[in-house]
Enzyme design. Structure first.
Site, short mmCIF file in Angstrom:
data_model
loop_
_atom_site.label_atom_id
_atom_site.label_comp_id
_atom_site.label_asym_id
_atom_site.label_seq_id
_atom_site.Cartn_x
_atom_site.Cartn_y
_atom_site.Cartn_z
N HIS A 78 0.84 -1.19 0.00
CA HIS A 78 0.00 0.00 0.00
C HIS A 78 0.88 1.24 0.00
O HIS A 78 2.11 1.15 0.07
CB HIS A 78 -0.98 -0.01 1.18
CG HIS A 78 -0.35 0.05 2.53
ND1 HIS A 78 0.46 -0.94 3.04
CD2 HIS A 78 -0.39 1.00 3.51
CE1 HIS A 78 0.86 -0.64 4.25
NE2 HIS A 78 0.37 0.55 4.55
N HIS A 80 1.13 3.93 2.05
CA HIS A 80 1.59 4.65 3.23
C HIS A 80 3.11 4.77 3.18
O HIS A 80 3.81 3.86 2.74
CB HIS A 80 1.15 3.94 4.51
CG HIS A 80 -0.25 4.28 4.92
ND1 HIS A 80 -1.00 3.49 5.74
CD2 HIS A 80 -1.05 5.35 4.61
CE1 HIS A 80 -2.20 4.03 5.94
NE2 HIS A 80 -2.24 5.17 5.25
N ASP A 82 5.66 4.60 5.16
CA ASP A 82 6.61 3.64 5.74
C ASP A 82 6.72 2.35 4.94
O ASP A 82 7.52 1.48 5.27
CB ASP A 82 6.26 3.33 7.21
CG ASP A 82 4.86 2.75 7.38
OD1 ASP A 82 3.94 3.16 6.64
OD2 ASP A 82 4.67 1.90 8.28
N HIS A 83 5.95 2.25 3.85
CA HIS A 83 6.02 1.08 2.98
C HIS A 83 6.51 1.41 1.57
O HIS A 83 6.74 0.48 0.79
CB HIS A 83 4.65 0.41 2.89
CG HIS A 83 4.21 -0.20 4.18
ND1 HIS A 83 4.23 -1.55 4.43
CD2 HIS A 83 3.74 0.38 5.32
CE1 HIS A 83 3.80 -1.79 5.66
NE2 HIS A 83 3.49 -0.63 6.22
N HIS A 155 -7.49 -2.14 5.74
CA HIS A 155 -6.66 -1.09 6.32
C HIS A 155 -7.30 0.25 5.99
O HIS A 155 -8.35 0.31 5.34
CB HIS A 155 -5.23 -1.20 5.77
CG HIS A 155 -4.22 -0.38 6.50
ND1 HIS A 155 -4.15 -0.33 7.87
CD2 HIS A 155 -3.23 0.44 6.05
CE1 HIS A 155 -3.16 0.47 8.23
NE2 HIS A 155 -2.59 0.96 7.13
N ASP A 226 -0.20 -4.10 5.93
CA ASP A 226 -0.97 -3.59 7.07
C ASP A 226 -2.40 -4.08 6.95
O ASP A 226 -3.04 -3.95 5.91
CB ASP A 226 -0.92 -2.06 7.10
CG ASP A 226 0.45 -1.54 7.52
OD1 ASP A 226 1.36 -2.35 7.67
OD2 ASP A 226 0.57 -0.31 7.69
N HIS A 284 6.52 -5.50 11.50
CA HIS A 284 5.83 -4.20 11.58
C HIS A 284 5.51 -3.88 13.04
O HIS A 284 4.38 -3.72 13.45
CB HIS A 284 4.56 -4.24 10.73
CG HIS A 284 3.98 -2.88 10.41
ND1 HIS A 284 3.02 -2.29 11.19
CD2 HIS A 284 4.23 -2.01 9.42
CE1 HIS A 284 2.68 -1.12 10.68
NE2 HIS A 284 3.43 -0.93 9.60
#
Length: 321
Positions: A78, A80, A82-83, A155, A226, A284
């Site tokens: 996805h 976001h 941090d990914h 998510h 996530d 995570h």
């Protein structure tokens, strides 16, 4: 958690699938953990796959045996930060190495627009082609020796999980016996491994069945992005390894004033038990679990609901299977 050792073997000596955790923190990095990224080297492959690419992933790559030249595909769960925020620098570095082989990038809607916008505004020219495939969940992607299935997760934004499944494999090749029989290395070894009988120039005949063991079932690995519903993976059978986010313990999650769409160690462990996963790795991890004792809280909670092999991932931890 404190006694596991980072991967340290040579690339060419790898037998089986190799996974290396390049980032295991949730949301933001800590002094010990980078944000999300995971590499997978298929058995007998010179290339490798990357799942997610958080900020500074390429720093972790420099501490591993992995090479950007050999990176073949990137799977993003996805969008976001941090990914995915590390993908822009990673692509630029691969370009500066003058890599020429195309790179395939898979992920949810908006992925191509995000990357191409950064390329346009930063004037990033690459010597290799980017090939995008946008997924919705439910796709089955075919490779030579394995498949990857996407699954839509739960998510706060569109998120995907991936299920890596090897095709059935021939039995292990007895290289020592082949050497004793003075069979020349090279194509003849390959023929025996493929199950083909051979005849040498000197007239000697060899049956492939004398040099290979029983056929082996391929490994199946679940890789969760996530997701607050690990139960979504329970439709998959014969799972050898489940890798899933466990951002909190249940106790900490219940005390949060605002509930985020993430999983707890308890819920992931219960799901892994129901699906019969042989091994479970939690990743995570929230920065609040910044000590070994706090990590053990995650382990104890998961162990109460799952009796298979269990680990909490840490950066540069590697697993071969």
């Amino acid at each position: 958690y404190g006694t596991l050792q980072p991967f340290g073997t040579d690339w060419e000596s790898i037998v089986g699938v190799k996974l290396t955790f390049l980032g295991t923190s949730a949301g933001a990095p800590t002094r010990k953990r980078n944000v999300s990224a995971l590499s997978l080297v298929p058995e007998n492959s010179k290339g490798w796959l990357l799942f997610d690419c958080g900020e500074a992933t390429q720093h972790r790559l420099m501490q591993s045996s992995l090479s950007l030249y050999r990176l073949q595909s990137i799977f993003i769960t996805h969008l976001h930060g941090d990914h995915i925020y590390g993908i822009f620098g990673l692509l630029a570095s691969r370009g500066m190495m003058d890599a020429r082989t195309p790179l395939k990038i898979y992920g949810p809607a908006g992925l191509q627009e995000m990357i191409e916008s950064v390329r346009r505004y930063s004037r990033l020219e690459l010597p290799f082609e980017l090939k995008y495939r946008i997924l919705e969940g439910g796709e089955r992607i075919e490779f030579d020796t394995f498949t990857i299935e996407s699954i839509k997760l739960s998510h706060s934004i569109e998120t995907l999980g991936y299920v890596y499944t090897e095709r059935a494999k021939p039995g292990r090749f007895d290289i020592e016996r082949a050497s004793r029989e003075k069979i020349p290395r090279g194509p003849l070894y390959g023929a025996l491994q493929r199950g083909e009988d051979i005849v040498l120039p000197d007239g000697r005949e060899f049956r492939a069945s004398d040099f290979t063991g029983a056929p082996r079932e391929g490994k199946r690995i679940v890789i969760g992005g996530d997701n607050d519903s690990p139960e979504l993976f329970e439709a998959f059978e014969d799972v050898d390894l489940m890798i899933h986010e466990a951002t909190y313990t249940q106790k900490d999650f219940d005390s949060l004033p605002k509930k985020f769409l993430h999983s707890t160690a308890r819920r992931v462990a219960m799901s892994a038990r129901r699906m019969g996963a042989k091994s479970l790795i939690l990743t995570h991890i929230s920065p609040r679990y910044d000590s070994e004792e706090r990590v053990r809280e995650l382990i104890r909670e998961a162990e109460a609901h799952y009796d298979g092999e269990l680990k909490v991932a840490y950066d540069l931890m590697s697993v071969e299977m």
